[in-house]
Design a protein around this motif. Structure first.
Motif, PDB file in Angstrom:
ATOM      1  N   ILE A   8      10.171  37.033 -44.236  1.00 18.50           N
ATOM      2  CA  ILE A   8       9.654  37.510 -45.523  1.00 18.50           C
ATOM      3  C   ILE A   8       8.355  36.806 -45.911  1.00 18.50           C
ATOM      4  CG2 ILE A   8      10.922  35.930 -47.026  1.00 18.50           C
ATOM      5  CD1 ILE A   8      11.519  38.351 -48.811  1.00 18.50           C
ATOM      6  N   GLU A   9       8.104  35.610 -45.375  1.00 18.52           N
ATOM      7  CA  GLU A   9       6.907  34.831 -45.692  1.00 18.52           C
ATOM      8  C   GLU A   9       5.745  35.122 -44.748  1.00 18.52           C
ATOM      9  OE1 GLU A   9       8.336  30.868 -45.362  1.00 18.52           O
ATOM     10  OE2 GLU A   9       9.369  30.916 -47.277  1.00 18.52           O
ATOM     11  N   LYS A  10       5.964  35.962 -43.749  1.00 17.81           N
ATOM     12  CA  LYS A  10       4.919  36.247 -42.767  1.00 17.81           C
ATOM     13  C   LYS A  10       4.062  37.417 -43.228  1.00 17.81           C
ATOM     14  CE  LYS A  10       7.528  34.253 -39.070  1.00 17.81           C
ATOM     15  NZ  LYS A  10       8.215  34.406 -37.821  1.00 17.81           N
ATOM     16  N   LEU A  11       2.780  37.291 -43.036  1.00 15.18           N
ATOM     17  CA  LEU A  11       1.824  38.323 -43.416  1.00 15.18           C
ATOM     18  C   LEU A  11       1.769  39.357 -42.299  1.00 15.18           C
ATOM     19  CD1 LEU A  11      -0.341  39.195 -45.462  1.00 15.18           C
ATOM     20  CD2 LEU A  11      -1.958  37.837 -44.183  1.00 15.18           C
ATOM     21  N   LYS A  12       2.256  40.570 -42.571  1.00 18.69           N
ATOM     22  CA  LYS A  12       2.332  41.589 -41.529  1.00 18.69           C
ATOM     23  C   LYS A  12       1.656  42.905 -41.911  1.00 18.69           C
ATOM     24  CE  LYS A  12       6.461  39.815 -39.432  1.00 18.69           C
ATOM     25  NZ  LYS A  12       6.623  39.952 -38.023  1.00 18.69           N
ATOM     26  N   SER A  13       1.399  43.119 -43.187  1.00 20.87           N
ATOM     27  CA  SER A  13       0.840  44.381 -43.656  1.00 20.87           C
ATOM     28  C   SER A  13      -0.609  44.543 -43.196  1.00 20.87           C
ATOM     29  CB  SER A  13       0.903  44.434 -45.181  1.00 20.87           C
ATOM     30  OG  SER A  13       0.124  45.482 -45.669  1.00 20.87           O
ATOM     31  N   GLY A  50      -0.292  34.180 -42.231  1.00 23.41           N
ATOM     32  CA  GLY A  50      -0.360  34.578 -40.840  1.00 23.41           C
ATOM     33  C   GLY A  50      -1.308  33.645 -40.107  1.00 23.41           C
ATOM     34  N   VAL A  51      -1.207  33.618 -38.788  1.00 24.48           N
ATOM     35  CA  VAL A  51      -2.097  32.787 -37.987  1.00 24.48           C
ATOM     36  C   VAL A  51      -2.772  33.648 -36.932  1.00 24.48           C
ATOM     37  CG1 VAL A  51      -0.793  30.663 -38.334  1.00 24.48           C
ATOM     38  CG2 VAL A  51      -0.271  32.088 -36.394  1.00 24.48           C
ATOM     39  N   SER A  52      -3.960  33.225 -36.524  1.00 22.21           N
ATOM     40  CA  SER A  52      -4.698  33.982 -35.530  1.00 22.21           C
ATOM     41  C   SER A  52      -5.577  33.053 -34.699  1.00 22.21           C
ATOM     42  CB  SER A  52      -5.562  35.037 -36.224  1.00 22.21           C
ATOM     43  OG  SER A  52      -6.297  35.768 -35.277  1.00 22.21           O
ATOM     44  N   VAL A  53      -5.691  33.387 -33.423  1.00 22.18           N
ATOM     45  CA  VAL A  53      -6.550  32.648 -32.500  1.00 22.18           C
ATOM     46  C   VAL A  53      -7.383  33.670 -31.752  1.00 22.18           C
ATOM     47  CG1 VAL A  53      -6.619  31.048 -30.550  1.00 22.18           C
ATOM     48  CG2 VAL A  53      -4.815  30.843 -32.243  1.00 22.18           C
ATOM     49  N   SER A  54      -8.682  33.412 -31.648  1.00 21.74           N
ATOM     50  CA  SER A  54      -9.613  34.353 -31.050  1.00 21.74           C
ATOM     51  C   SER A  54      -9.414  34.496 -29.544  1.00 21.74           C
ATOM     52  CB  SER A  54     -11.046  33.893 -31.317  1.00 21.74           C
ATOM     53  OG  SER A  54     -11.955  34.676 -30.586  1.00 21.74           O
ATOM     54  N   LYS A  55      -9.382  35.744 -29.100  1.00 20.62           N
ATOM     55  CA  LYS A  55      -9.286  36.028 -27.675  1.00 20.62           C
ATOM     56  C   LYS A  55     -10.599  35.702 -26.970  1.00 20.62           C
ATOM     57  CE  LYS A  55      -7.429  39.693 -24.765  1.00 20.62           C
ATOM     58  NZ  LYS A  55      -6.927  41.066 -24.755  1.00 20.62           N
TER      59      LYS A  55
END
Length: 127
Positions: A8-13, A50-55
């Motif tokens: 529920i705490e994860k940013l998915k939208s 949310g987390v993100s790492v560049s490809k």
């Protein structure tokens, strides 16, 4: 706030993520960058992250996934200290903008710096 990172705490939208990058503000503590947006959720959670790492910087998925795991763990352990007394709801995206891998100790220290900067920037009165 407990030390877990539930679904529920994860940013998915996808719509919210697009709005976050178009209208959001950011804070940087190299090698991390936090993009945030004050918003309203139907859920009763104060923060979705949310987390993100560049490809582009990390070609192999193994390396990207390791950094994402470290980012999520650093966020999970530090979020209760920063978001217990928050009244508004925020959408956060934590980006790893470094060119080389870091260890957990460095990422955790920078996560604290990043969340400190976010809290001070949001709680200061607007002139």
């Amino acid at each position: 706030m407990e030390q877990s990172y539930k679904k529920i705490e994860k940013l998915k939208s996808q719509k919210l993520i697009e709005k976050l990058f178009s209208d959001g503000k950011s804070v940087v503590a190299y090698p991390l960058r936090l993009v945030y947006l004050k918003t309203v959720f139907e859920d009763a959670v104060p923060v979705k992250a949310g987390v993100s790492v560049s490809k582009r910087n990390f070609k192999k998925a193994v390396h990207r996934n390791r950094i994402k795991r470290l980012l999520r763990e650093a966020y999970r352990l530090n979020k209760s200290a920063y978001f217990n007394n928050i009244t508004a709801q925020y959408a956060l995206m934590i980006l790893y903008i470094g060119k080389s891998e870091s260890d957990y100790k460095t990422i955790s220290k920078k996560m604290n710096t990043l969340l400190d900067a976010f809290i001070t920037k949001e709680t200061l009165p607007k002139p």
